[in-house]
Design an enzyme around this catalytic site. Structure first.
Site, PDB file in Angstrom:
ATOM      1  N   ASP A  29      26.999  -9.100  60.600  1.00 49.19           N
ATOM      2  CA  ASP A  29      26.137  -8.857  61.753  1.00 49.19           C
ATOM      3  C   ASP A  29      25.350  -7.552  61.587  1.00 49.19           C
ATOM      4  OD1 ASP A  29      25.442  -9.515  64.612  1.00 49.19           O
ATOM      5  OD2 ASP A  29      26.402  -7.573  64.958  1.00 49.19           O
TER       6      ASP A  29
ATOM      7  N   GLU B 228      22.917 -10.873  58.029  1.00 52.90           N
ATOM      8  CA  GLU B 228      21.953 -10.936  59.120  1.00 52.90           C
ATOM      9  C   GLU B 228      21.132  -9.656  58.992  1.00 52.90           C
ATOM     10  OE1 GLU B 228      21.469 -10.970  63.959  1.00 52.90           O
ATOM     11  OE2 GLU B 228      22.929  -9.708  62.962  1.00 52.90           O
TER      12      GLU B 228
END
Length: 581
Positions: free
Chosen positions: A231, A293
């Site tokens: 993330d 990401e």
């Protein structure tokens, strides 16, 4: 025979090709994998509390196996106060009771293994919850302590330190800095949080932070996970001195996303972190992967993240944001394949995830779409749901014909729309609260799934109401309602995923078929499979060939028996490049 004669002899299709990417013969299951994102809160509720859980994922895993996917990516299920739907982690090595136990996690892994599905878990290394024991220790220890150095604490600006240390803004609205009260009760230092104030950023200049996350990686690898989706991978390291930034809160400049010089994004020292993590993964075998990401632009710069000793994949956000803009889509696909080929990495493709309006809703607008980067509410212009589902089917068939890996978001195989009729008091996304309702946030794409039309809450769970309300349309879109309909969105996905594997399209090649590339249509050849998408209003004539799949449904197998490719339609055809004679 002369060269000119040879060119005249080959088929018009062969003469119109522009080669971009060759077949992929490198090792690695992920290079062509279809990975299905599971958002646990909204997948399936087995204990009746209105929130999805790990037991629900285990129970419905056979339904996912029917899609012929390679892996699931699991959004956060760790211990958390749930201020940001689990992306505010208070313990990285335990399961939040909302979702079950470590035993439930092990049971889910065992069922996935039985069905031949790998499990990738979310890793959230940029920030944690303010309830994490390390942050609580930092608050108690005071300025200059080793505990406080785990995070980014700074003295404030202004005569009495009453101003934030710099002008950075939170992704969720407002300042990226919050001031604390010290042990004596007086206003003290400020801490950085690029997201919600309950999500303090770690200080990745501190080796202790590196050591802690290496421990976390090994904990889940020991439990059998196949890798990690990382993330906000672009934001871990901040520029020295934390200089002021003249762009927007998300790191973007006025003209683009993100700005190359944003001091909170894309710092060079990030690559050393990921090289070290890659070595840890390889201790467990060469089949464990990381996907970044990473909002990094342009695409040649993103290629630096997937060099052979770093990440295995990176999310292709330019593809997601290209929508159905044909010139932009062609540019993104070409640049993705050429940039990533240069470092020996596969591209990935994605149309929806838990942070954006579902593409069945986004594509339901004739002109201007939903508000950029935000949800849709009842007061906004409403989409045409039939148009959106038609275009979503076409876009999905086009995407799954591309070589490389593909990510699917739970429910897109059902053609689900965003939840629009969500009352203000029901909204959960911190963006809504931090902006005073100016931004609706991401709740619409996170509405719980419909499994069985006739059951309470459409089969999501039989107890309390789901944590977000389901649209009335979910009854007819429930999985069991679509399963028996040959022309349903679900069965289109089943056919395209099965054919994609059978034809080896994920390992294939790409050449633009110029004869069918216009301002409103895009066509490419992958091996001997011609993929054509038409988003214009006119019927598009196609060559002779065997029609394998159409996004609008199946009828004749021969192109000559139907009248071209209609508006908002994609086709897969087997064609011949032999000479006309």
């Amino acid at each position: 025979m002369s060269v000119d004669s040879l060119l005249q002899a080959v088929s018009p299709l062969a003469r119109s090709l522009t080669p971009i990417h060759g077949p992929d013969k490198a090792h690695g299951w992920w290079r062509s994998a279809v990975i299905y994102q599971v958002y646990p809160r909204s997948f399936r509720d087995m204990n009746g509390d209105g929130v999805g859980d790990l037991a629900g994922i285990t129970a419905e895993m056979p339904q996912l196996a029917e899609l012929d996917i390679d892996a699931i990516w699991l959004s956060p299920f760790y211990r958390s106060p749930q201020r940001d739907a689990g992306y505010d982690v208070s313990d990285y090595c335990d399961v939040d009771p909302l979702f079950g136990t470590l035993g439930d996690f092990d049971g889910m892994i065992a069922e996935a293994n039985r069905l031949g599905i790998r499990v990738i878990v979310d890793l959230v290394p940029n920030h944690c919850s303010d309830q994490h024991r390390a942050f609580q220790a930092a608050l108690a220890a005071g300025p200059g302590s080793a505990e406080r150095d785990m995070f980014i604490f700074r003295d404030g600006a202004g005569p009495a330190g009453e101003e934030p240390p710099n002008n950075w803004q939170s992704h969720f609205g407002g300042s990226a800095w919050t001031r604390i009260a010290e042990a004596d009760g007086l206003p003290g230092q400020w801490y950085l949080h690029l997201f919600d104030s309950s999500q303090p950023d770690f200080n990745w200049d501190n080796q202790a932070v590196h050591d802690e996350f290496e421990r976390v990686l090994r904990f889940w690898l020991d439990r059998g996970v196949s890798g990690f989706r990382v993330d906000v991978a672009h934001a871990l390291v901040k520029a020295p001195g934390l200089p002021a930034w003249g762009g927007r809160a998300d790191g973007s400049t006025i003209d683009g996303f993100p700005g190359h010089e944003a001091p909170m994004f894309g710092q060079p020292r990030l690559h050393d972190i990921f090289r070290n993590w890659r070595r840890i993964l390889e201790d467990y075998g060469h089949d464990r992967i990381m996907c970044a990401e990473a909002n990094v632009d342009p695409l040649p710069r993103l290629a630096e993240w997937v060099r052979p000793d770093e990440m295995h994949q990176a999310f292709n956000f330019p593809y997601l944001h290209a929508g159905l803009n044909i010139p932009r889509l062609r540019h993104v696909i070409t640049e993705s394949l050429t940039s990533l080929d240069a470092v020996g990495a596969p591209s990935t493709w994605v149309l929806s995830n838990h942070d954006v309006v579902r593409h069945a809703t986004r594509f339901g607008y004739y002109w201007s779409g939903p508000r950029d980067g935000d949800g849709i509410g009842p007061a906004d212009p409403q989409p045409d749901h039939h148009l959106g589902r038609t275009r979503a089917a076409a876009a999905s068939l086009f995407m799954l014909g591309l070589p490389g890996g593909a990510y699917l978001y739970q429910g897109e195989e059902l053609g689900l729309p965003d939840g629009i009729e969500i009352a203000d008091h029901q909204r959960q996304d911190p963006t809504f609260a931090r902006t005073g309702g100016e931004r609706l946030g991401r709740d619409g794409c996170r509405v719980p799934l419909p499994w069985r039309a006739s059951e309470p809450h459409h089969g999501f769970g039989a107890g309390q109401d789901p944590w977000l309300p389901q649209p009335a349309s979910f009854a007819e879109l429930a999985r069991d309602a679509q399963a028996g309909d040959p022309s349903s969105h679900l069965n289109l996905y089943r056919r395209m995923l099965a054919l994609r594997r059978e034809l080896g399209l994920g390992r294939g090649s790409l050449s633009w078929a110029e004869q069918w590339c216009t301002d409103s249509a895009l066509a490419f050849l992958n091996g001997n499979i011609l993929v054509v998408m038409n988003v214009g209003q006119d019927i598009l004539e196609l060559p002779a060939g065997e029609v394998l799949l159409r996004s609008s449904g199946e009828n004749s197998r021969n192109a000559e028996d139907w009248h071209g490719l209609g508006s908002g339609e994609t086709v897969w055809m087997r064609v011949s490049l032999d000479t006309e004679s």
